[in-house]
Scaffold this motif. Structure first.
Motif, PDB file in Angstrom:
ATOM      1  N   HIS A 170      34.603  35.987  37.274  1.00  0.00           N
ATOM      2  CA  HIS A 170      32.996  35.720  37.247  1.00  0.00           C
ATOM      3  C   HIS A 170      32.805  34.212  37.732  1.00  0.00           C
ATOM      4  O   HIS A 170      31.515  34.228  38.473  1.00  0.00           O
ATOM      5  CB  HIS A 170      32.952  35.611  35.687  1.00  0.00           C
ATOM      6  N   ASP A 171      33.492  33.296  37.427  1.00  0.00           N
ATOM      7  CA  ASP A 171      33.149  31.964  37.962  1.00  0.00           C
ATOM      8  C   ASP A 171      33.063  31.841  39.419  1.00  0.00           C
ATOM      9  O   ASP A 171      32.044  31.241  39.758  1.00  0.00           O
ATOM     10  CB  ASP A 171      33.947  30.916  37.125  1.00  0.00           C
ATOM     11  N   HIS A 210      29.586  32.810  40.807  1.00  0.00           N
ATOM     12  CA  HIS A 210      28.564  31.844  40.901  1.00  0.00           C
ATOM     13  C   HIS A 210      28.795  30.893  42.059  1.00  0.00           C
ATOM     14  O   HIS A 210      27.611  30.445  42.602  1.00  0.00           O
ATOM     15  CB  HIS A 210      29.124  30.508  39.579  1.00  0.00           C
ATOM     16  N   GLU A 248      22.628  32.879  35.146  1.00  0.00           N
ATOM     17  CA  GLU A 248      23.271  34.085  34.770  1.00  0.00           C
ATOM     18  C   GLU A 248      22.778  35.683  35.251  1.00  0.00           C
ATOM     19  O   GLU A 248      23.208  36.419  35.582  1.00  0.00           O
ATOM     20  CB  GLU A 248      23.733  34.015  33.478  1.00  0.00           C
TER      21      GLU A 248
END
Ligand code: HBI
Ligand code: FE
Length: 292
Positions: free
Chosen positions: A129-130, A134, A175
């Motif tokens: 996810h990170d 991102h 997000e």
């Protein structure tokens, strides 16, 4: 103390700023295989869904590699592009620590990866996810400045008691943000980009409301952490986000003291509607939960 379960001190092995070594050599072949499976699944889905800035970043950083990226090598490229770096943290870190990292162009990333039987959902942000979600956006100069401005705003908001409102800005942009490109709606939010099911739902499903981004409206809107969003905010450009965040928030915060929260499925008279949602998905989930 209200939040007794949240750690307030860095765990042993972590520095005062909560960073830890990534420990790249400790990943197992299974860990790398999970990264590759998730990477290939998402990249098959994202052309025509993710925004240009994200797809460019993904390519510039060579994130598939042979598995979970080594942060040191990733940082060589990222720092050259926008001056951002990725630092490893043991999990969620306290808000002030998080904001301080962002304000200094350090992105705190989980170092663990989900198990092969958790590909679709987990609660804590992992390295997929990170980093996959991102970090590509941090190669875009405007978004890079936005994230730093958000961190600086966070440090100020902590002192003013408006963290709840500022956290909503992060949620509905970093997000779960959508962008209106000339070709149509595109995703830039990491929570969507790292989710197989939400990267389809957020753009294609008739249920959620999609409204134009408006800073105060976003700050008045609660969010869901346990299911697909009921509302997405659509920005016209990343520059619009940065401009909204560079203003002094004191007037906004003063108005928020007396403005009520907006119901999560509401559309207000002065909202600019991109798509009015049916809310069918949320209603169906509510019914299923009542039967259970
Ligand atoms: N810590 N590691 C990590 N990742 C986050 O996204 C994060 C965090 N701590 C706090 C936090 N997010 C939130 O307070 C912000 O969304 C506002
Ligand atoms: Fe995230």
């Amino acid at each position: 103390m209200a939040l007794e379960h949240v750690l307030t001190e860095p765990p042993s092995g972590a520095a005062a700023d909560w960073t830890v070594p990534q420990g790249w050599d400790a990943y197992s072949p299974d860990d790398h295989a999970v990264w590759l499976a998730l990477y290939d699944r998402q990249t098959a889905l994202l052309p025509g869904r993710a925004c240009e800035a994200y797809l460019h970043g993904l390519e510039a950083l060579d994130l598939r590699g042979a598995g979970i990226p080594c942060f040191d090598r990733l940082n060589d490229r990222l720092a050259d592009l926008t001056g951002w770096r990725v630092v490893a943290v043991p999990g969620l870190v306290p808000d002030e620590i998080f904001f301080d990292h962002l304000a200094n162009r350090r992105f705190p990333a989980g170092r663990f990866i989900r198990r092969a039987d958790q590909l679709d959902y987990l609660e804590e942000p992992d390295v997929f996810h990170d980093v996959f979600g991102h970090v590509p956006m941090l190669t875009d100069p405007t978004f890079a400045d936005y994230m730093q401005a958000y961190g600086e705003g966070g440090l100020r908001a902590s002192g003013l008691g408006r963290l709840k409102n500022l956290a909503r800005l992060y949620w509905y942009t970093v997000e779960f943000g959508l962008l209106e490109a000339p070709e149509g709606l595109r995703i830039y939010g990491a929570g969507i980009l790292s989710s197989r099911t939400e990267s389809v739902f957020a753009l294609d499903d008739p249920s959620p409301n999609r409204l134009r981004f408006h800073l105060e409206r976003v700050m008045r809107t609660p969010y869901r952490i346990d299911d697909f969003q009921q509302i997405y905010f659509v920005t016209r450009s990343l520059q619009e986000l940065l401009d909204a965040t560079l203003q002094d928030f004191s007037g906004v915060y003063r108005r928020l003291e007396t403005a009520a929260d907006v119901a999560i499925d509401a559309v207000l008279a002065d909202d600019e509607v991109v798509n009015r949602g049916t809310q069918t998905y949320a209603a169906m989930r509510r019914q299923a939960q009542q039967r259970a």
